[in-house]
Scaffold this motif. Structure first.
Motif, PDB file in Angstrom:
ATOM      1  N   THR A  22       0.803  -1.217   0.000  1.00  0.00           N
ATOM      2  CA  THR A  22       0.000   0.000   0.000  1.00  0.00           C
ATOM      3  C   THR A  22       0.843   1.278   0.000  1.00  0.00           C
ATOM      4  O   THR A  22       0.315   2.378   0.012  1.00  0.00           O
ATOM      5  CB  THR A  22      -0.935   0.025   1.219  1.00  0.00           C
ATOM      6  N   LYS A  26       0.872   2.222   7.365  1.00  0.00           N
ATOM      7  CA  LYS A  26      -0.414   2.114   8.040  1.00  0.00           C
ATOM      8  C   LYS A  26      -0.427   1.000   9.085  1.00  0.00           C
ATOM      9  O   LYS A  26      -1.033   1.126  10.142  1.00  0.00           O
ATOM     10  CB  LYS A  26      -1.496   1.846   6.983  1.00  0.00           C
ATOM     11  N   GLY A  42      -6.185  -1.978   2.727  1.00  0.00           N
ATOM     12  CA  GLY A  42      -5.615  -1.035   1.769  1.00  0.00           C
ATOM     13  C   GLY A  42      -5.978  -1.401   0.344  1.00  0.00           C
ATOM     14  O   GLY A  42      -6.053  -2.583  -0.004  1.00  0.00           O
TER      15      GLY A  42
END
Length: 367
Positions: A22, A26, A42
C-alpha cells in the motif's frame, strides 16, 4: 471489490509486506507477536505495463489502473481454532476475504524473534493450514446436523449438501484443505456455499532477506515452499522481500529502480505478487482508451459483454446494444486506432460475447 487477506505466523513480515503493497506505514510492524490486532485494509493499484502503451496511443495524460484490496490480518498461532492467541479474531477476519496470501518466512535472523523458536517454512505453513482445516471440521459438523434434518424431509438441496460434506469430512480428517478435494463443478458450487476457510484460493509469498532476493533460486527454504505449494495445495509461490520494499516506500520511482538495480534485481517481487493475487481472485482487466483517459476496468472471469459494460455504469448494461472491441495486442502492434480499424482488427460483439483480458472496448447503448 474482492479482498485478499495477508496471513501468516507472527513476525514473518505480514505487516511489513502490507505497508509495502500500500506504500504506507499504516500497519504497525514490530518484533513481537500480535502487533496487528484489528485488520488493516488497503486498496492497491495493479501494475500493468499495457497502460503506458495505451496512454501514448490515446494521447492522454490521465491513466487509471485497476485495483485490488488487501487486508492485513493478525498473526496466527497453533491452537487458533480453539481460541489460542487471537485465533477467534483471526478466523473471523479470514472468513471475510476471498483469497489468502500466506506469508512464509524464508530467512534466518537472530534479531527477529520467531514465535516457534526456529525457522521452518513448511512447519509454519502446516500450522496455519491445520488451524483452517480444524475450524472447517467444526463448521461442517454444525452444518451437517442441520442439513441431515432437512434431508430427512426429502429436501433435495440438503441431500446434496450432506453428500458433499460426507466427502469433505474424511478429506479434512487427513489434514488436507477443502480446496484440494476432487469434486465435480456442481459439488464445488455446493462446497462454496459452506463458506469453508480451507476452500479459499491461496498463494504463498516466500519472504527473503535483501541479500537473498537476486539468488532466491539457491535458497533452500524457498525451494521447499515452492515444491510444497505445488504438490500439496495446487498453489503458486512468489518470492518477495518485504525488507527491501520497506526501504523503497520513501523513495521516488527512479530512486527505487536504481536501488533494485544495485541489488541485481528488477523488482522486489511485489508487482508479481499483486498481479498473481489479482488473477487468483479470478479477475481480468479490460480497457477503455480515449483522449479523456485510459482506464483499466476490473471484471470477473467469464463475464459477458453487458455485465462488463455495467462495471462502467448500470445504464450501459441495461441499454447494451453492442461492444466495439479490439485486442490490446492488435492495437499496440498497429500503433493507432485508425490503423487497427483499417486492418479490420476492430469487431462488433453482442450480448453473448465473453470479455477477455486485454480487450479494449467502446460500448454502444440506449439511454
Amino acid at each position: 471489490m474482492l479482498r485478499a487477506g495477508i496471513v501468516g505466523l507472527p513476525n514473518v513480515g505480514k505487516s511489513t509486506l502490507f505497508n509495502a503493497l500500500t506504500r504506507t506505514r499504516k500497519a504497525e510492524s514490530a518484533n513481537y507477536p500480535f502487533c496487528t490486532i484489528d485488520p488493516n485494509v488497503g486498496v492497491v493499484n495493479v501494475p500493468d505495463n499495457r497502460l503506458a502503451v495505451l496512454k501514448d496511443i490515446a494521447k492522454t495524460s490521465v491513466v487509471i489502473p485497476a485495483a485490488v484490496e488487501f487486508v492485513d490480518i493478525a498473526g496466527l498461532v497453533a491452537g487458533a481454532s480453539k481460541g489460542e492467541g487471537l485465533g477467534n479474531k483471526f478466523l473471523a477476519n479470514i472468513r471475510e476475504v476471498d483469497a489468502i496470501v500466506q506469508v512464509v518466512r524464508c530467512f534466518e535472523n537472530d534479531d527477529i524473534v520467531h514465535s516457534m523458536g526456529s525457522v521452518d517454512p513448511i512447519r509454519d505453513i502446516e500450522i496455519i493450514n491445520t488451524e483452517l482445516v480444524l475450524s472447517d471440521m467444526e463448521s461442517i459438523e454444525r452444518q451437517r446436523e442441520k442439513a441431515i434434518k432437512k434431508a430427512r424431509g426429502q429436501d433435495k438441496e440438503a441431500q446434496a449438501q450432506v453428500a458433499v460434506m460426507d466427502k469433505l469430512i474424511p478429506h479434512l480428517n487427513e489434514g488436507k484443505p477443502a480446496k484440494t478435494l476432487d469434486l465435480s463443478s456442481e459439488e464445488t458450487e455446493i462446497m462454496d456455499g459452506l463458506f469453508l476457510l480451507s476452500s479459499k484460493p491461496v498463494i504463498y509469498a516466500a519472504n527473503v532477506m535483501e541479500d537473498d532476493l537476486a539468488t532466491s533460486e539457491n535458497n533452500e527454504m524457498v525451494g521447499k515452499v515452492r515444491a510444497y505449494a505445488k504438490e500439496s495445495h495446487q498453489a503458486e509461490c512468489v518470492v518477495i522481500s518485504a525488507q527491501i520494499e520497506s526501504e523503497l516506500i520513501d523513495l521516488s520511482e527512479e530512486e527505487s529502480k536504481e536501488f533494485l538495480t544495485d541489488l541485481g534485481v528488477d523488482d522486489s517481487g511485489i508487482s508479481l505478487l499483486i498481479q498473481a493475487t489479482y488473477s487468483l481472485l479470478g479477475l481480468l482487466t479490460y480497457f477503455t482508451a480515449g483522449e479523456k483517459e485510459v482506464r483499466a476496468w476490473t471484471i470477473t472471469r467469464g463475464m459477458l459483454a453487458p455485465q462488463a459494460a455495467g462495471v462502467i455504469h448500470t445504464d450501459f448494461e441495461k441499454g447494451f446494444i453492442k461492444a466495439e472491441v479490439v485486442t490490446y495486442e492488435d492495437l499496440a502492434n498497429l500503433g493507432s486506432v485508425q490503423a487497427a480499424r483499417e486492418a479490420g482488427k476492430y469487431r462488433f460483439e453482442g450480448k453473448e460475447y465473453e470479455f477477455q483480458d486485454g480487450d479494449v472496448a467502446l460500448f454502444r447503448f440506449n439511454n
